[in-house]
Design a protein around this motif. Structure first.
Motif, PDB file in Angstrom:
ATOM      1  N   ASN A   1       0.818  -1.213   0.000  1.00 41.26           N
ATOM      2  CA  ASN A   1       0.000   0.000   0.000  1.00 41.26           C
ATOM      3  C   ASN A   1       0.852   1.264   0.000  1.00 41.26           C
ATOM      4  N   VAL A   2       2.150   1.120  -0.261  1.00 38.73           N
ATOM      5  CA  VAL A   2       3.040   2.282  -0.304  1.00 38.73           C
ATOM      6  C   VAL A   2       2.599   3.228  -1.424  1.00 38.73           C
ATOM      7  N   PRO A   3       2.381   4.517  -1.112  1.00 39.25           N
ATOM      8  CA  PRO A   3       2.074   5.480  -2.180  1.00 39.25           C
ATOM      9  C   PRO A   3       3.304   5.683  -3.071  1.00 39.25           C
ATOM     10  N   ILE A   4       3.087   5.654  -4.366  1.00 37.11           N
ATOM     11  CA  ILE A   4       4.187   5.763  -5.333  1.00 37.11           C
ATOM     12  C   ILE A   4       3.864   6.871  -6.322  1.00 37.11           C
ATOM     13  N   GLN A   5       4.877   7.672  -6.647  1.00 38.54           N
ATOM     14  CA  GLN A   5       4.699   8.663  -7.704  1.00 38.54           C
ATOM     15  C   GLN A   5       5.907   8.630  -8.628  1.00 38.54           C
ATOM     16  N   VAL A   6       5.637   8.570  -9.924  1.00 43.19           N
ATOM     17  CA  VAL A   6       6.689   8.615 -10.944  1.00 43.19           C
ATOM     18  C   VAL A   6       6.908  10.067 -11.336  1.00 43.19           C
ATOM     19  N   ILE A   7       8.151  10.526 -11.194  1.00 46.04           N
ATOM     20  CA  ILE A   7       8.512  11.911 -11.524  1.00 46.04           C
ATOM     21  C   ILE A   7       9.220  11.914 -12.874  1.00 46.04           C
ATOM     22  N   PRO A   8       8.660  12.548 -13.906  1.00 47.63           N
ATOM     23  CA  PRO A   8       9.262  12.473 -15.233  1.00 47.63           C
ATOM     24  C   PRO A   8      10.599  13.191 -15.323  1.00 47.63           C
ATOM     25  N   GLY A   9      11.425  12.716 -16.256  1.00 50.44           N
ATOM     26  CA  GLY A   9      12.705  13.349 -16.548  1.00 50.44           C
ATOM     27  C   GLY A   9      12.912  13.439 -18.048  1.00 50.44           C
ATOM     28  N   ILE A  10      13.933  14.147 -18.465  1.00 53.78           N
ATOM     29  CA  ILE A  10      14.217  14.301 -19.895  1.00 53.78           C
ATOM     30  C   ILE A  10      14.910  13.040 -20.395  1.00 53.78           C
ATOM     31  N   THR A  11      14.253  12.316 -21.281  1.00 50.56           N
ATOM     32  CA  THR A  11      14.833  11.081 -21.793  1.00 50.56           C
ATOM     33  C   THR A  11      15.982  11.380 -22.762  1.00 50.56           C
ATOM     34  N   ALA A  12      16.864  10.388 -22.943  1.00 49.67           N
ATOM     35  CA  ALA A  12      18.086  10.597 -23.720  1.00 49.67           C
ATOM     36  C   ALA A  12      17.804  11.035 -25.151  1.00 49.67           C
ATOM     37  N   ALA A  13      16.754  10.500 -25.763  1.00 51.20           N
ATOM     38  CA  ALA A  13      16.452  10.877 -27.145  1.00 51.20           C
ATOM     39  C   ALA A  13      16.223  12.374 -27.270  1.00 51.20           C
ATOM     40  N   VAL A  14      15.511  12.940 -26.314  1.00 53.72           N
ATOM     41  CA  VAL A  14      15.168  14.369 -26.373  1.00 53.72           C
ATOM     42  C   VAL A  14      16.376  15.235 -26.029  1.00 53.72           C
ATOM     43  N   SER A  15      17.106  14.876 -24.970  1.00 53.15           N
ATOM     44  CA  SER A  15      18.241  15.696 -24.569  1.00 53.15           C
ATOM     45  C   SER A  15      19.344  15.672 -25.622  1.00 53.15           C
ATOM     46  N   ALA A  16      19.640  14.504 -26.168  1.00 55.40           N
ATOM     47  CA  ALA A  16      20.694  14.406 -27.174  1.00 55.40           C
ATOM     48  C   ALA A  16      20.269  15.034 -28.498  1.00 55.40           C
ATOM     49  N   ALA A  17      18.988  14.918 -28.847  1.00 50.09           N
ATOM     50  CA  ALA A  17      18.502  15.517 -30.097  1.00 50.09           C
ATOM     51  C   ALA A  17      18.753  17.012 -30.113  1.00 50.09           C
ATOM     52  N   ALA A  18      18.584  17.675 -28.976  1.00 50.31           N
ATOM     53  CA  ALA A  18      18.781  19.118 -28.916  1.00 50.31           C
ATOM     54  C   ALA A  18      20.219  19.510 -29.234  1.00 50.31           C
ATOM     55  N   LEU A  19      21.165  18.635 -28.935  1.00 48.43           N
ATOM     56  CA  LEU A  19      22.569  18.921 -29.219  1.00 48.43           C
ATOM     57  C   LEU A  19      22.899  18.750 -30.702  1.00 48.43           C
ATOM     58  N   LEU A  20      22.037  18.054 -31.435  1.00 50.14           N
ATOM     59  CA  LEU A  20      22.246  17.850 -32.868  1.00 50.14           C
ATOM     60  C   LEU A  20      21.469  18.853 -33.717  1.00 50.14           C
ATOM     61  N   GLY A  21      20.489  19.511 -33.139  1.00 52.40           N
ATOM     62  CA  GLY A  21      19.636  20.420 -33.904  1.00 52.40           C
ATOM     63  C   GLY A  21      18.186  20.057 -33.678  1.00 52.40           C
ATOM     64  N   SER A  22      17.555  19.471 -34.711  1.00 48.10           N
ATOM     65  CA  SER A  22      16.160  19.065 -34.586  1.00 48.10           C
ATOM     66  C   SER A  22      15.909  17.808 -35.426  1.00 48.10           C
ATOM     67  N   PRO A  23      16.521  16.679 -35.045  1.00 47.41           N
ATOM     68  CA  PRO A  23      16.343  15.470 -35.851  1.00 47.41           C
ATOM     69  C   PRO A  23      15.017  14.759 -35.646  1.00 47.41           C
ATOM     70  N   LEU A  24      14.251  15.146 -34.591  1.00 44.26           N
ATOM     71  CA  LEU A  24      13.026  14.420 -34.253  1.00 44.26           C
ATOM     72  C   LEU A  24      11.814  15.338 -34.285  1.00 44.26           C
ATOM     73  N   SER A  25      11.671  16.110 -35.366  1.00 44.84           N
ATOM     74  CA  SER A  25      10.623  17.132 -35.404  1.00 44.84           C
ATOM     75  C   SER A  25       9.224  16.561 -35.589  1.00 44.84           C
ATOM     76  N   GLY A  26       9.135  15.362 -36.076  1.00 43.62           N
ATOM     77  CA  GLY A  26       7.828  14.753 -36.307  1.00 43.62           C
ATOM     78  C   GLY A  26       7.775  13.360 -35.698  1.00 43.62           C
ATOM     79  N   ASP A  27       7.212  12.407 -36.426  1.00 43.64           N
ATOM     80  CA  ASP A  27       7.140  11.037 -35.934  1.00 43.64           C
ATOM     81  C   ASP A  27       8.537  10.410 -35.889  1.00 43.64           C
ATOM     82  N   TYR A  28       8.779   9.587 -34.878  1.00 38.62           N
ATOM     83  CA  TYR A  28      10.038   8.861 -34.811  1.00 38.62           C
ATOM     84  C   TYR A  28       9.836   7.610 -33.952  1.00 38.62           C
ATOM     85  N   VAL A  29      10.832   6.727 -33.990  1.00 41.10           N
ATOM     86  CA  VAL A  29      10.784   5.462 -33.259  1.00 41.10           C
ATOM     87  C   VAL A  29      11.992   5.381 -32.338  1.00 41.10           C
ATOM     88  N   THR A  30      11.804   4.874 -31.115  1.00 46.26           N
ATOM     89  CA  THR A  30      12.945   4.569 -30.261  1.00 46.26           C
ATOM     90  C   THR A  30      13.060   3.058 -30.132  1.00 46.26           C
TER      91      THR A  30
END
Length: 264
Positions: A112-141
């Motif tokens: 019965n422990v209360p649990i909460q998932v706190i979101p973070g910036i996933t690697a695809a998003v953080s690394a994409a920003a360093l390349l420019g904008s490679p994931l502007s639309g649909d993509y697959v991980t």
């Protein structure tokens, strides 16, 4: 098992599963910082604990190693019966992270422990920003780790992903234990995409040793040594192109499609 609002001051124990993003404290969300601040005890893989070490002063810190995820989840839940516990997970805890196994163990144990998932910036998003904008639309991980998924199934999914001709992001691309998985994945990509397709690699995004590489699918095999388990690989889609800048060198862009609707 329940969901607990982050602002609650309930005296019962609780468990936060915290996505720490790439590990740079400036890339963590205020909510993640708040959860770590509230925790009496922080548990996680040693690599990710080291990245948030400045936030751990005065807290009990429990280090765990790779391959001990089930034990780590059970330990965190036991501690959270009467304490505020934070389980750290790199990137986003729900994307190849600890959230699923903690929730599975909690469900099966009937806690019965209360649990909460706190979101973070996933690697695809953080690394994409360093390349420019490679994931502007649909993509697959896709993850190239076959520790939990049979390699035959990974190959099947890779073939379907590259057939779509949208950008594909490869997590866990190359390790000492499975150095040839990347070779196989790129071979599948070349069945469906031209050799001119842009490929980008970011290593240690927003951490010490950060580096990036921009190349093409046809030339990428010459650069496999650049790739390790702290890297993420972007294979472009049919509209992806290399973006050249006098100030930042080469980047990658996948146009969203505005050129088909507007004149600019």
């Amino acid at each position: 098992m329940g969901v607990l609002p982050l602002q609650s001051h309930d005296s019962r124990g609780r468990l936060y599963i915290v996505g720490t993003g790439p590990g740079n404290l400036l890339q963590m969300t205020p909510k993640a910082l708040k959860a770590l601040g509230e925790a009496d005890c922080v548990i996680g893989n040693g690599f990710y604990l080291d990245l948030v070490e400045p936030l751990l002063a005065g807290k009990e810190v429990i280090r765990s190693s790779m391959g001990r995820e089930v034990d780590r989840a059970a330990k965190a839940l036991a501690l959270a019966e009467d304490r505020v516990v934070a389980m750290v997970s790199g990137g986003d805890a729900g994307v190849y992270g600890m959230a699923s196994i903690v929730l599975e163990v909690a469900e099966r144990s009937g806690t019965n422990v209360p649990i909460q998932v706190i979101p973070g910036i996933t690697a695809a998003v953080s690394a994409a920003a360093l390349l420019g904008s490679p994931l502007s639309g649909d993509y697959v991980t896709m993850s190239l780790s076959d520790l939990l998924t049979p390699w035959e199934e990974i190959e099947r999914r890779l073939d379907l992903a590259f057939r779509m001709r949208v950008p594909v992001v490869l997590y866990n691309p190359r390790s000492r234990g499975r150095p040839h998985n990347l070779d196989t994945a790129i071979g599948i990509a070349r069945r469906h995409l031209p050799d001119t397709t842009p490929v980008g690699v970011v290593r240690n995004a927003y951490r010490e040793g950060e580096d990036r590489l921009v190349t093409t699918l046809g030339e990428f095999e010459d650069h496999f040594a650049f790739v390790d388990m702290h890297s993420i690989v972007f294979v472009g889609g049919e509209e992806t192109r290399i973006l050249r800048s006098e100030t930042d060198g080469r980047g990658i862009i996948t146009p969203r499609g505005y050129h088909r609707k507007y004149v600019y």
